[in-house]
Motif scaffolding. Structure first.
Motif, PDB file in Angstrom:
ATOM      1  N   MET A   1      -4.559 -15.071 -20.143  1.00 39.95           N
ATOM      2  CA  MET A   1      -3.830 -14.478 -21.255  1.00 39.95           C
ATOM      3  C   MET A   1      -4.713 -13.462 -21.941  1.00 39.95           C
ATOM      4  SD  MET A   1      -1.930 -16.438 -24.388  1.00 39.95           S
ATOM      5  CE  MET A   1      -0.998 -17.423 -23.266  1.00 39.95           C
ATOM      6  N   THR A   2      -4.260 -12.266 -22.094  1.00 39.92           N
ATOM      7  CA  THR A   2      -5.070 -11.179 -22.616  1.00 39.92           C
ATOM      8  C   THR A   2      -5.429 -11.418 -24.072  1.00 39.92           C
ATOM      9  OG1 THR A   2      -3.937  -9.676 -21.130  1.00 39.92           O
ATOM     10  CG2 THR A   2      -5.190  -8.716 -22.933  1.00 39.92           C
ATOM     11  N   GLY A   3      -6.741 -11.460 -24.358  1.00 40.01           N
ATOM     12  CA  GLY A   3      -7.197 -11.577 -25.734  1.00 40.01           C
ATOM     13  C   GLY A   3      -7.010 -12.951 -26.329  1.00 40.01           C
ATOM     14  N   GLN A   4      -6.485 -13.916 -25.570  1.00 38.62           N
ATOM     15  CA  GLN A   4      -6.285 -15.255 -26.083  1.00 38.62           C
ATOM     16  C   GLN A   4      -6.650 -16.251 -25.006  1.00 38.62           C
ATOM     17  OE1 GLN A   4      -2.289 -15.761 -27.432  1.00 38.62           O
ATOM     18  NE2 GLN A   4      -2.270 -13.910 -28.643  1.00 38.62           N
ATOM     19  N   GLU A   5      -6.962 -17.484 -25.447  1.00 41.41           N
ATOM     20  CA  GLU A   5      -7.186 -18.545 -24.488  1.00 41.41           C
ATOM     21  C   GLU A   5      -5.854 -19.189 -24.146  1.00 41.41           C
ATOM     22  OE1 GLU A   5      -9.961 -21.353 -25.900  1.00 41.41           O
ATOM     23  OE2 GLU A   5     -11.644 -19.966 -25.968  1.00 41.41           O
ATOM     24  N   GLU A   6      -5.664 -19.495 -22.875  1.00 39.28           N
ATOM     25  CA  GLU A   6      -4.420 -20.118 -22.468  1.00 39.28           C
ATOM     26  C   GLU A   6      -4.384 -21.568 -22.955  1.00 39.28           C
ATOM     27  OE1 GLU A   6      -3.768 -19.777 -18.358  1.00 39.28           O
ATOM     28  OE2 GLU A   6      -3.422 -17.612 -18.419  1.00 39.28           O
ATOM     29  N   PRO A   7      -3.217 -22.047 -23.377  1.00 37.11           N
ATOM     30  CA  PRO A   7      -3.122 -23.432 -23.828  1.00 37.11           C
ATOM     31  C   PRO A   7      -3.363 -24.391 -22.681  1.00 37.11           C
ATOM     32  CG  PRO A   7      -0.942 -22.435 -23.628  1.00 37.11           C
ATOM     33  CD  PRO A   7      -1.935 -21.332 -23.451  1.00 37.11           C
ATOM     34  N   SER A   8      -3.747 -25.635 -23.027  1.00 37.02           N
ATOM     35  CA  SER A   8      -4.030 -26.623 -21.995  1.00 37.02           C
ATOM     36  C   SER A   8      -2.770 -27.156 -21.351  1.00 37.02           C
ATOM     37  CB  SER A   8      -4.832 -27.784 -22.613  1.00 37.02           C
ATOM     38  OG  SER A   8      -4.097 -28.362 -23.696  1.00 37.02           O
ATOM     39  N   SER A   9      -1.611 -26.926 -21.972  1.00 41.51           N
ATOM     40  CA  SER A   9      -0.353 -27.364 -21.396  1.00 41.51           C
ATOM     41  C   SER A   9       0.761 -26.431 -21.850  1.00 41.51           C
ATOM     42  CB  SER A   9      -0.040 -28.808 -21.806  1.00 41.51           C
ATOM     43  OG  SER A   9       0.214 -28.883 -23.205  1.00 41.51           O
ATOM     44  N   PHE A  10       1.899 -26.551 -21.196  1.00 38.18           N
ATOM     45  CA  PHE A  10       3.072 -25.739 -21.526  1.00 38.18           C
ATOM     46  C   PHE A  10       4.216 -26.704 -21.799  1.00 38.18           C
ATOM     47  CE2 PHE A  10       6.764 -23.063 -20.345  1.00 38.18           C
ATOM     48  CZ  PHE A  10       6.503 -21.967 -21.150  1.00 38.18           C
ATOM     49  N   ARG A  11       4.912 -26.509 -22.940  1.00 39.76           N
ATOM     50  CA  ARG A  11       5.935 -27.470 -23.373  1.00 39.76           C
ATOM     51  C   ARG A  11       7.335 -26.896 -23.153  1.00 39.76           C
ATOM     52  NH1 ARG A  11       3.745 -27.433 -29.224  1.00 39.76           N
ATOM     53  NH2 ARG A  11       3.658 -25.275 -28.497  1.00 39.76           N
ATOM     54  N   LEU A  12       8.120 -27.636 -22.388  1.00 33.04           N
ATOM     55  CA  LEU A  12       9.491 -27.245 -22.090  1.00 33.04           C
ATOM     56  C   LEU A  12      10.453 -28.246 -22.715  1.00 33.04           C
ATOM     57  CD1 LEU A  12      11.777 -25.747 -20.572  1.00 33.04           C
ATOM     58  CD2 LEU A  12      11.221 -27.161 -18.569  1.00 33.04           C
ATOM     59  N   ALA A  13      11.241 -27.789 -23.679  1.00 30.71           N
ATOM     60  CA  ALA A  13      12.275 -28.637 -24.275  1.00 30.71           C
ATOM     61  C   ALA A  13      13.568 -28.478 -23.481  1.00 30.71           C
ATOM     62  CB  ALA A  13      12.493 -28.247 -25.739  1.00 30.71           C
ATOM     63  N   TYR A  14      14.373 -29.532 -23.443  1.00 33.28           N
ATOM     64  CA  TYR A  14      15.671 -29.432 -22.762  1.00 33.28           C
ATOM     65  C   TYR A  14      16.660 -30.387 -23.424  1.00 33.28           C
ATOM     66  CZ  TYR A  14      14.429 -33.789 -20.314  1.00 33.28           C
ATOM     67  OH  TYR A  14      14.077 -35.071 -20.019  1.00 33.28           O
ATOM     68  N   VAL A  15      17.906 -29.966 -23.463  1.00 35.11           N
ATOM     69  CA  VAL A  15      18.952 -30.755 -24.118  1.00 35.11           C
ATOM     70  C   VAL A  15      19.563 -31.719 -23.106  1.00 35.11           C
ATOM     71  CG1 VAL A  15      19.414 -28.945 -25.798  1.00 35.11           C
ATOM     72  CG2 VAL A  15      20.707 -28.995 -23.645  1.00 35.11           C
ATOM     73  N   PRO A  16      20.230 -32.785 -23.563  1.00 29.78           N
ATOM     74  CA  PRO A  16      20.812 -33.761 -22.638  1.00 29.78           C
ATOM     75  C   PRO A  16      21.767 -33.112 -21.639  1.00 29.78           C
ATOM     76  CG  PRO A  16      20.797 -34.633 -24.867  1.00 29.78           C
ATOM     77  CD  PRO A  16      20.365 -33.205 -24.980  1.00 29.78           C
ATOM     78  N   GLY A  17      21.686 -33.571 -20.406  1.00 33.04           N
ATOM     79  CA  GLY A  17      22.553 -33.057 -19.351  1.00 33.04           C
ATOM     80  C   GLY A  17      21.917 -31.968 -18.512  1.00 33.04           C
ATOM     81  N   VAL A  18      21.001 -31.211 -19.088  1.00 34.22           N
ATOM     82  CA  VAL A  18      20.333 -30.132 -18.354  1.00 34.22           C
ATOM     83  C   VAL A  18      19.205 -30.739 -17.521  1.00 34.22           C
ATOM     84  CG1 VAL A  18      18.989 -28.022 -18.550  1.00 34.22           C
ATOM     85  CG2 VAL A  18      20.903 -28.430 -20.099  1.00 34.22           C
ATOM     86  N   MET A  19      19.155 -30.358 -16.249  1.00 35.37           N
ATOM     87  CA  MET A  19      18.153 -30.908 -15.335  1.00 35.37           C
ATOM     88  C   MET A  19      17.125 -29.823 -14.989  1.00 35.37           C
ATOM     89  SD  MET A  19      19.135 -33.984 -15.047  1.00 35.37           S
ATOM     90  CE  MET A  19      18.138 -34.563 -13.697  1.00 35.37           C
ATOM     91  N   PRO A  20      15.914 -29.909 -15.542  1.00 31.21           N
ATOM     92  CA  PRO A  20      14.896 -28.873 -15.286  1.00 31.21           C
ATOM     93  C   PRO A  20      14.053 -29.123 -14.044  1.00 31.21           C
ATOM     94  CG  PRO A  20      14.098 -30.407 -16.933  1.00 31.21           C
ATOM     95  CD  PRO A  20      15.471 -30.893 -16.543  1.00 31.21           C
ATOM     96  N   THR A  21      14.424 -30.106 -13.212  1.00 31.12           N
ATOM     97  CA  THR A  21      13.568 -30.561 -12.106  1.00 31.12           C
ATOM     98  C   THR A  21      13.117 -29.423 -11.197  1.00 31.12           C
ATOM     99  OG1 THR A  21      14.821 -32.626 -12.163  1.00 31.12           O
ATOM    100  CG2 THR A  21      13.378 -32.250 -10.264  1.00 31.12           C
ATOM    101  N   LYS A  22      14.056 -28.568 -10.773  1.00 26.27           N
ATOM    102  CA  LYS A  22      13.717 -27.505  -9.821  1.00 26.27           C
ATOM    103  C   LYS A  22      12.670 -26.564 -10.396  1.00 26.27           C
ATOM    104  CE  LYS A  22      16.567 -24.067  -9.501  1.00 26.27           C
ATOM    105  NZ  LYS A  22      17.742 -23.219  -9.185  1.00 26.27           N
ATOM    106  N   TRP A  23      12.836 -26.175 -11.661  1.00 21.96           N
ATOM    107  CA  TRP A  23      11.905 -25.226 -12.271  1.00 21.96           C
ATOM    108  C   TRP A  23      10.551 -25.871 -12.542  1.00 21.96           C
ATOM    109  CZ3 TRP A  23      16.814 -24.698 -15.404  1.00 21.96           C
ATOM    110  CH2 TRP A  23      17.675 -23.789 -14.774  1.00 21.96           C
ATOM    111  N   VAL A  24      10.555 -27.162 -12.866  1.00 18.36           N
ATOM    112  CA  VAL A  24       9.288 -27.870 -13.068  1.00 18.36           C
ATOM    113  C   VAL A  24       8.503 -27.915 -11.758  1.00 18.36           C
ATOM    114  CG1 VAL A  24       8.253 -30.109 -13.608  1.00 18.36           C
ATOM    115  CG2 VAL A  24      10.149 -29.248 -14.999  1.00 18.36           C
ATOM    116  N   ARG A  25       9.197 -28.162 -10.649  1.00 13.56           N
ATOM    117  CA  ARG A  25       8.528 -28.217  -9.352  1.00 13.56           C
ATOM    118  C   ARG A  25       7.882 -26.876  -9.018  1.00 13.56           C
ATOM    119  NH1 ARG A  25      10.264 -26.332  -4.812  1.00 13.56           N
ATOM    120  NH2 ARG A  25      12.437 -26.245  -5.542  1.00 13.56           N
ATOM    121  N   ILE A  26       8.605 -25.771  -9.241  1.00 15.07           N
ATOM    122  CA  ILE A  26       8.063 -24.445  -8.946  1.00 15.07           C
ATOM    123  C   ILE A  26       6.864 -24.150  -9.849  1.00 15.07           C
ATOM    124  CG2 ILE A  26       8.562 -21.966  -8.944  1.00 15.07           C
ATOM    125  CD1 ILE A  26      11.457 -22.678  -8.283  1.00 15.07           C
TER     126      ILE A  26
END
Length: 259
Positions: A1-26
Protein backbone atom coordinates in the motif's frame (compact mmCIF):
# COMPACT_ATOMS: atom_id res chain seq x y z
CA UNK A 1 0.00 0.00 0.00
CA UNK A 2 1.55 3.27 -1.09
CA UNK A 3 2.62 5.44 1.83
CA UNK A 4 0.83 3.22 4.35
CA UNK A 5 1.35 -0.11 6.04
CA UNK A 6 -1.06 -2.80 4.97
CA UNK A 7 -3.40 -4.04 7.71
CA UNK A 8 -2.79 -7.48 9.18
CA UNK A 9 -6.24 -8.61 8.07
CA UNK A 10 -9.11 -7.61 5.80
CA UNK A 11 -12.68 -7.52 7.16
CA UNK A 12 -15.61 -8.52 4.99
CA UNK A 13 -19.12 -7.95 6.34
CA UNK A 14 -22.08 -9.78 4.81
CA UNK A 15 -25.81 -9.81 5.44
CA UNK A 16 -27.85 -13.00 6.03
CA UNK A 17 -28.44 -15.08 2.93
CA UNK A 18 -25.43 -13.78 1.00
CA UNK A 19 -22.76 -16.44 0.48
CA UNK A 20 -19.23 -14.96 0.13
CA UNK A 21 -17.52 -18.38 -0.14
CA UNK A 22 -16.35 -18.07 -3.76
CA UNK A 23 -14.79 -14.64 -3.27
CA UNK A 24 -13.16 -15.66 0.01
CA UNK A 25 -11.53 -18.63 -1.74
CA UNK A 26 -10.13 -16.41 -4.51
CA UNK A 27 -8.86 -13.90 -1.94
CA UNK A 28 -7.02 -16.63 0.00
CA UNK A 29 -5.41 -17.87 -3.22
CA UNK A 30 -4.23 -14.44 -4.33
CA UNK A 31 -3.36 -12.85 -0.98
CA UNK A 32 -2.40 -15.65 1.41
CA UNK A 33 -0.42 -13.20 3.50
CA UNK A 34 -3.52 -11.09 4.32
CA UNK A 35 -6.09 -13.06 6.36
CA UNK A 36 -9.72 -12.31 5.50
CA UNK A 37 -12.08 -12.01 8.48
CA UNK A 38 -15.83 -12.55 7.94
CA UNK A 39 -18.29 -10.41 9.88
CA UNK A 40 -21.97 -11.44 9.68
CA UNK A 41 -24.29 -8.50 10.32
CA UNK A 42 -28.08 -7.97 10.18
CA UNK A 43 -29.12 -6.15 7.00
CA UNK A 44 -30.38 -3.13 8.95
CA UNK A 45 -27.01 -2.70 10.73
CA UNK A 46 -24.67 -3.26 7.79
CA UNK A 47 -24.34 0.38 6.71
CA UNK A 48 -23.67 1.60 10.25
CA UNK A 49 -20.96 -1.03 10.63
CA UNK A 50 -19.22 0.14 7.44
CA UNK A 51 -19.49 3.81 8.39
CA UNK A 52 -18.03 3.11 11.80
CA UNK A 53 -15.03 1.22 10.42
CA UNK A 54 -16.18 -2.17 11.67
CA UNK A 55 -15.48 -3.70 8.25
CA UNK A 56 -13.47 -2.75 5.18
CA UNK A 57 -16.16 -3.79 2.68
CA UNK A 58 -19.62 -5.31 2.93
CA UNK A 59 -21.93 -7.50 0.85
CA UNK A 60 -25.23 -5.72 1.39
CA UNK A 61 -28.65 -5.31 -0.17
CA UNK A 62 -29.57 -2.23 -2.14
CA UNK A 63 -30.50 0.55 -1.91
CA UNK A 64 -27.44 2.18 -0.33
CA UNK A 65 -28.70 5.65 0.52
CA UNK A 66 -25.75 6.65 2.70
CA UNK A 67 -23.66 9.43 1.03
CA UNK A 68 -20.58 8.23 2.92
CA UNK A 69 -20.66 4.82 1.26
CA UNK A 70 -19.84 3.71 -2.27
CA UNK A 71 -21.51 0.69 -3.84
CA UNK A 72 -21.49 -1.42 -6.99
CA UNK A 73 -24.39 -3.79 -7.81
CA UNK A 74 -23.42 -7.46 -8.12
CA UNK A 75 -26.52 -9.56 -8.86
CA UNK A 76 -30.29 -9.79 -8.50
CA UNK A 77 -31.98 -12.48 -6.40
CA UNK A 78 -35.10 -14.45 -7.26
CA UNK A 79 -38.12 -13.70 -5.06
CA UNK A 80 -39.96 -16.71 -3.62
CA UNK A 81 -42.90 -17.47 -1.34
CA UNK A 82 -42.29 -19.86 1.56
CA UNK A 83 -45.18 -22.25 2.19
CA UNK A 84 -45.88 -25.49 4.11
CA UNK A 85 -45.17 -28.60 2.02
CA UNK A 86 -48.87 -29.54 2.02
CA UNK A 87 -49.97 -26.08 0.78
CA UNK A 88 -51.70 -25.89 -2.60
CA UNK A 89 -48.96 -23.60 -3.93
CA UNK A 90 -46.44 -26.43 -3.48
CA UNK A 91 -48.04 -28.23 -6.43
CA UNK A 92 -46.97 -25.58 -8.98
CA UNK A 93 -43.60 -24.16 -10.08
CA UNK A 94 -44.44 -20.47 -9.60
CA UNK A 95 -47.22 -18.25 -8.32
CA UNK A 96 -48.28 -14.62 -8.77
CA UNK A 97 -49.19 -12.00 -6.16
CA UNK A 98 -52.82 -12.44 -7.20
CA UNK A 99 -52.64 -16.09 -6.14
CA UNK A 100 -51.87 -14.91 -2.61
CA UNK A 101 -54.78 -12.46 -2.39
CA UNK A 102 -56.71 -14.57 0.17
CA UNK A 103 -53.64 -15.71 2.12
CA UNK A 104 -52.13 -14.13 5.22
CA UNK A 105 -48.66 -13.02 4.13
CA UNK A 106 -46.21 -12.18 6.91
CA UNK A 107 -44.21 -8.97 6.59
CA UNK A 108 -41.28 -9.03 9.07
CA UNK A 109 -39.67 -5.83 10.29
CA UNK A 110 -36.36 -6.82 8.68
CA UNK A 111 -37.99 -7.37 5.28
CA UNK A 112 -35.49 -6.76 2.46
CA UNK A 113 -38.01 -6.29 -0.38
CA UNK A 114 -39.15 -2.82 -1.36
CA UNK A 115 -42.92 -3.37 -1.46
CA UNK A 116 -45.28 -0.57 -2.40
CA UNK A 117 -47.96 -2.81 -0.96
CA UNK A 118 -47.17 -6.40 0.17
CA UNK A 119 -49.39 -9.08 -1.36
CA UNK A 120 -52.07 -10.99 0.51
CA UNK A 121 -53.76 -10.17 3.78
CA UNK A 122 -51.68 -8.57 6.58
CA UNK A 123 -51.14 -10.41 9.84
CA UNK A 124 -52.29 -8.84 13.11
CA UNK A 125 -48.64 -8.19 14.05
CA UNK A 126 -45.43 -7.98 12.07
CA UNK A 127 -42.79 -10.54 13.14
CA UNK A 128 -39.56 -8.97 14.37
CA UNK A 129 -37.29 -11.02 12.09
CA UNK A 130 -37.39 -13.28 9.07
CA UNK A 131 -36.44 -16.20 11.32
CA UNK A 132 -39.53 -15.51 13.48
CA UNK A 133 -41.70 -15.35 10.35
CA UNK A 134 -40.37 -18.75 9.20
CA UNK A 135 -41.49 -20.26 12.51
CA UNK A 136 -44.96 -18.80 12.01
CA UNK A 137 -45.17 -20.26 8.51
CA UNK A 138 -44.29 -23.67 9.96
CA UNK A 139 -47.05 -23.18 12.55
CA UNK A 140 -49.59 -22.52 9.78
CA UNK A 141 -50.12 -18.85 10.65
CA UNK A 142 -49.33 -17.49 7.17
CA UNK A 143 -46.93 -17.40 4.23
CA UNK A 144 -43.72 -15.45 3.72
CA UNK A 145 -42.21 -13.72 0.67
CA UNK A 146 -38.39 -13.40 0.74
CA UNK A 147 -35.32 -13.51 -1.52
CA UNK A 148 -34.45 -17.09 -2.42
CA UNK A 149 -31.20 -16.94 -0.46
CA UNK A 150 -33.11 -16.31 2.77
CA UNK A 151 -35.49 -19.18 2.04
CA UNK A 152 -32.44 -21.44 1.66
CA UNK A 153 -30.82 -20.03 4.79
CA UNK A 154 -33.91 -20.82 6.90
CA UNK A 155 -34.63 -24.17 5.25
CA UNK A 156 -36.90 -26.57 7.13
CA UNK A 157 -38.00 -30.08 6.16
CA UNK A 158 -41.68 -29.19 6.61
CA UNK A 159 -41.47 -26.07 4.38
CA UNK A 160 -40.77 -25.41 0.72
CA UNK A 161 -40.77 -22.37 -1.56
CA UNK A 162 -41.92 -21.41 -5.03
CA UNK A 163 -40.92 -18.56 -7.35
CA UNK A 164 -43.13 -15.48 -7.05
CA UNK A 165 -43.35 -13.65 -10.37
CA UNK A 166 -44.14 -9.94 -10.81
CA UNK A 167 -42.67 -9.12 -7.41
CA UNK A 168 -39.90 -6.78 -6.19
CA UNK A 169 -36.43 -8.32 -6.28
CA UNK A 170 -33.53 -8.03 -3.87
CA UNK A 171 -30.28 -6.67 -5.33
CA UNK A 172 -26.99 -7.53 -3.70
CA UNK A 173 -24.13 -5.03 -3.84
CA UNK A 174 -20.59 -4.53 -2.61
CA UNK A 175 -20.29 -1.41 -0.45
CA UNK A 176 -17.38 0.34 1.29
CA UNK A 177 -16.64 3.70 2.97
CA UNK A 178 -15.74 6.43 0.51
CA UNK A 179 -12.08 7.41 0.57
CA UNK A 180 -9.61 9.13 -1.77
CA UNK A 181 -7.78 7.21 -2.97
CA UNK A 182 -9.54 3.88 -2.49
CA UNK A 183 -7.34 1.62 -0.30
CA UNK A 184 -5.37 -0.98 -2.24
CA UNK A 185 -6.96 -3.96 -0.50
CA UNK A 186 -10.44 -2.61 -1.19
CA UNK A 187 -9.46 -2.29 -4.85
CA UNK A 188 -8.26 -5.89 -4.71
CA UNK A 189 -11.62 -7.13 -3.43
CA UNK A 190 -13.51 -5.02 -5.97
CA UNK A 191 -11.42 -6.67 -8.67
CA UNK A 192 -12.20 -10.13 -7.32
CA UNK A 193 -15.99 -9.67 -7.27
CA UNK A 194 -15.83 -8.11 -10.74
CA UNK A 195 -13.92 -11.09 -12.08
CA UNK A 196 -10.58 -9.43 -12.77
CA UNK A 197 -7.75 -11.87 -13.38
CA UNK A 198 -4.65 -11.96 -11.22
CA UNK A 199 -2.65 -10.23 -13.99
CA UNK A 200 -5.11 -7.35 -14.41
CA UNK A 201 -3.45 -3.96 -14.72
CA UNK A 202 -5.39 -2.85 -11.62
CA UNK A 203 -4.30 -5.85 -9.58
CA UNK A 204 -2.06 -5.67 -6.53
CA UNK A 205 0.79 -7.63 -8.07
CA UNK A 206 1.32 -8.85 -11.55
CA UNK A 207 3.11 -11.99 -12.62
CA UNK A 208 5.94 -11.00 -14.98
CA UNK A 209 5.94 -12.81 -18.33
CA UNK A 210 8.50 -15.59 -18.54
CA UNK A 211 11.10 -15.14 -21.36
CA UNK A 212 11.10 -17.80 -24.06
CA UNK A 213 14.33 -19.59 -24.91
CA UNK A 214 15.73 -18.22 -28.19
CA UNK A 215 17.50 -20.09 -30.96
CA UNK A 216 20.95 -19.18 -29.57
CA UNK A 217 20.04 -20.49 -26.12
CA UNK A 218 18.79 -23.75 -27.63
CA UNK A 219 22.00 -24.10 -29.68
CA UNK A 220 24.10 -23.43 -26.58
CA UNK A 221 22.24 -26.13 -24.63
CA UNK A 222 22.77 -28.57 -27.49
CA UNK A 223 26.50 -27.83 -27.58
CA UNK A 224 26.80 -28.61 -23.87
CA UNK A 225 25.26 -32.07 -24.24
CA UNK A 226 27.81 -34.97 -24.31
CA UNK A 227 28.28 -36.59 -27.75
CA UNK A 228 26.79 -40.04 -28.06
CA UNK A 229 29.11 -42.97 -28.93
CA UNK A 230 27.94 -45.99 -30.87
CA UNK A 231 29.66 -48.67 -28.86
CA UNK A 232 30.03 -47.23 -25.45
CA UNK A 233 33.70 -46.26 -26.12
CA UNK A 234 35.15 -43.10 -27.65
CA UNK A 235 35.85 -43.33 -31.36
CA UNK A 236 39.50 -43.87 -32.36
CA UNK A 237 41.37 -41.00 -33.89
CA UNK A 238 42.05 -41.01 -37.57
CA UNK A 239 38.55 -41.11 -38.96
CA UNK A 240 37.71 -44.39 -40.71
CA UNK A 241 41.19 -45.86 -40.05
CA UNK A 242 42.20 -47.65 -36.92
CA UNK A 243 44.76 -46.47 -34.46
CA UNK A 244 47.68 -47.93 -36.57
CA UNK A 245 46.47 -46.69 -39.92
CA UNK A 246 44.97 -50.05 -40.94
CA UNK A 247 41.53 -49.94 -42.51
CA UNK A 248 38.83 -51.43 -40.41
CA UNK A 249 37.71 -54.81 -41.52
CA UNK A 250 40.94 -55.54 -43.53
CA UNK A 251 42.48 -59.00 -43.00
CA UNK A 252 46.17 -59.07 -42.05
CA UNK A 253 48.47 -60.52 -44.76
CA UNK A 254 50.66 -63.64 -44.29
CA UNK A 255 54.17 -62.95 -43.06
CA UNK A 256 56.89 -63.32 -45.71
CA UNK A 257 59.19 -66.30 -45.57
CA UNK A 258 62.78 -65.60 -44.98
CA UNK A 259 65.24 -67.19 -47.40
Amino acid sequence: MTGQEEPSSFRLAYVPGVMPTKWVRIWNERLPDVPLTLVQVPAAEAFGLLRGGGADVGLVRLPVDDPDLSAIPLYVETTVVVVPKDHVAAAVEEVSPEDLADEIVLHPLDDTLDWERPPGLPAMERPATTADAIELVAAGVGLLVVPQSLARLHHRKDLTYRTLRDAPESRVALSWPQAEPTPDLVEEFIGIVRGRTVNSTRGRAQTPPQPKAGAKAKASDKAKRPERSTGGRPAAKGGAKGAKGVKRGAKPGKPRRRS
